[in-house]
Design an enzyme around this catalytic site. Structure first.
Site, PDB file in Angstrom:
ATOM      1  N   LYS A  19      55.796  46.176 -10.829  1.00 31.07           N
ATOM      2  CA  LYS A  19      56.624  45.128 -10.222  1.00 31.07           C
ATOM      3  C   LYS A  19      58.106  45.351 -10.566  1.00 31.07           C
ATOM      4  O   LYS A  19      58.443  46.178 -11.418  1.00 31.07           O
ATOM      5  CB  LYS A  19      56.132  43.762 -10.723  1.00 31.07           C
ATOM      6  CG  LYS A  19      54.683  43.441 -10.321  1.00 31.07           C
ATOM      7  CD  LYS A  19      54.258  42.077 -10.871  1.00 31.07           C
ATOM      8  CE  LYS A  19      52.793  41.793 -10.573  1.00 31.07           C
ATOM      9  NZ  LYS A  19      52.373  40.456 -11.107  1.00 31.07           N
ATOM     10  N   TYR A  54      50.218  38.781  -1.085  1.00 26.75           N
ATOM     11  CA  TYR A  54      49.887  37.619  -1.908  1.00 26.75           C
ATOM     12  C   TYR A  54      49.323  36.449  -1.088  1.00 26.75           C
ATOM     13  O   TYR A  54      49.315  35.312  -1.559  1.00 26.75           O
ATOM     14  CB  TYR A  54      51.109  37.179  -2.723  1.00 26.75           C
ATOM     15  CG  TYR A  54      51.342  38.036  -3.961  1.00 26.75           C
ATOM     16  CD1 TYR A  54      50.320  38.246  -4.896  1.00 26.75           C
ATOM     17  CD2 TYR A  54      52.573  38.627  -4.217  1.00 26.75           C
ATOM     18  CE1 TYR A  54      50.518  39.024  -6.026  1.00 26.75           C
ATOM     19  CE2 TYR A  54      52.782  39.403  -5.356  1.00 26.75           C
ATOM     20  CZ  TYR A  54      51.746  39.594  -6.260  1.00 26.75           C
ATOM     21  OH  TYR A  54      51.951  40.349  -7.384  1.00 26.75           O
ATOM     22  N   ASN A  56      54.942  39.918 -15.526  1.00 24.02           N
ATOM     23  CA  ASN A  56      53.864  40.640 -16.218  1.00 24.02           C
ATOM     24  C   ASN A  56      53.714  42.093 -15.759  1.00 24.02           C
ATOM     25  O   ASN A  56      52.663  42.711 -15.935  1.00 24.02           O
ATOM     26  CB  ASN A  56      52.547  39.863 -16.144  1.00 24.02           C
ATOM     27  CG  ASN A  56      52.027  39.710 -14.721  1.00 24.02           C
ATOM     28  OD1 ASN A  56      52.611  40.261 -13.781  1.00 24.02           O
ATOM     29  ND2 ASN A  56      50.928  38.989 -14.563  1.00 24.02           N
ATOM     30  N   HIS A  77      50.698  44.922 -11.036  1.00 25.34           N
ATOM     31  CA  HIS A  77      49.616  44.351 -10.235  1.00 25.34           C
ATOM     32  C   HIS A  77      48.486  45.361 -10.162  1.00 25.34           C
ATOM     33  O   HIS A  77      48.726  46.562 -10.095  1.00 25.34           O
ATOM     34  CB  HIS A  77      50.106  44.053  -8.812  1.00 25.34           C
ATOM     35  CG  HIS A  77      48.970  43.780  -7.867  1.00 25.34           C
ATOM     36  ND1 HIS A  77      48.408  42.529  -7.730  1.00 25.34           N
ATOM     37  CD2 HIS A  77      48.254  44.605  -7.060  1.00 25.34           C
ATOM     38  CE1 HIS A  77      47.404  42.601  -6.866  1.00 25.34           C
ATOM     39  NE2 HIS A  77      47.288  43.845  -6.440  1.00 25.34           N
ATOM     40  N   GLU A 115      44.063  46.349   0.010  1.00 22.39           N
ATOM     41  CA  GLU A 115      45.428  46.574  -0.504  1.00 22.39           C
ATOM     42  C   GLU A 115      45.857  48.033  -0.303  1.00 22.39           C
ATOM     43  O   GLU A 115      47.019  48.295   0.018  1.00 22.39           O
ATOM     44  CB  GLU A 115      45.513  46.146  -1.974  1.00 22.39           C
ATOM     45  CG  GLU A 115      45.425  44.625  -2.113  1.00 22.39           C
ATOM     46  CD  GLU A 115      45.448  44.093  -3.535  1.00 22.39           C
ATOM     47  OE1 GLU A 115      45.545  42.864  -3.704  1.00 22.39           O
ATOM     48  OE2 GLU A 115      45.366  44.900  -4.502  1.00 22.39           O
TER      49      GLU A 115
END
Ligand code: DAT
Ligand code: MG
Length: 150
Positions: free
Chosen positions: A11, A51, A114, A117, A128
């Site tokens: 990310k 998402y 965090n 992903h 995905e």
């Protein structure tokens, strides 16, 4: 052997913090094979599709804003039960709930930052990979495989 493929993405916080190498090295060290990798900005449309499952959650807007805020490293990983294994390497969604050794625990401190992903199951991995890479994957022979797999 159950060789699987999964989608992973460093990310924007991981990119901005200079942790691309550190994170990718953990997958490499485990013996996971990279068959797709892109350094890219994420469009609003792609972020919303990625998402979509969280659309009704209170953090959805912030999540989409975060993921579109700077470049990411999108990856397709291949390996023995790699969907589960990659998630284990990443660790708990909330870094404070994780354990030492996990990417998120070792390198991050907040659920909204965090670092990484990873697809959470076989169906998600498939959709995905299709969403982020289509057929744009690299078929290659890795010389170390005889030392990683029996
Ligand atoms: P994971 O990324 O471990 O699969 P998830 O799919 O439940 O976790 O959520 C996607 C991301 O959304 C997660 O990595 C961080 C963010 N997120 C999840 N729950 C959150 C919360 N309660 N508050 C803020 N961000 C959250
Ligand atoms: Mg998830």
């Amino acid at each position: 052997m159950a060789i699987e493929r999964t989608f992973a993405m460093i990310k924007p916080d991981g990119v901005q913090r200079g942790l691309i190498g550190e994170i990718v090295s953990r997958f490499e060290a485990k013996g996971i094979k990279i068959i797709g990798m892109k350094f890219m900005n994420v469009s609003q449309e792609l972020a919303e599709k990625h998402y979509a499952v969280h659309k009704e959650r209170p953090f959805y807007k912030g999540l989409v804003g975060f993921i579109t805020s700077g470049p990411v490293v999108a990856m397709v990983l291949e390996g023995e039960e790699v969907i589960k294994v990659a998630r284990s390497l990443m660790g708990a969604t909330n870094p404070v709930d994780g354990k030492p050794g996990e990417i998120r625990f070792d390198l991050s401190s907040h659920i909204g930052r965090n670092l990484i992903h990873g697809s959470d199951g076989a169906e998600t991995a498939k959709s995905e990979i299709a969403l982020w890479f289509g057929d744009d994957l690299v078929d290659w022979e890795r010389s170390e495989d005889q030392w990683v797999f029996e």
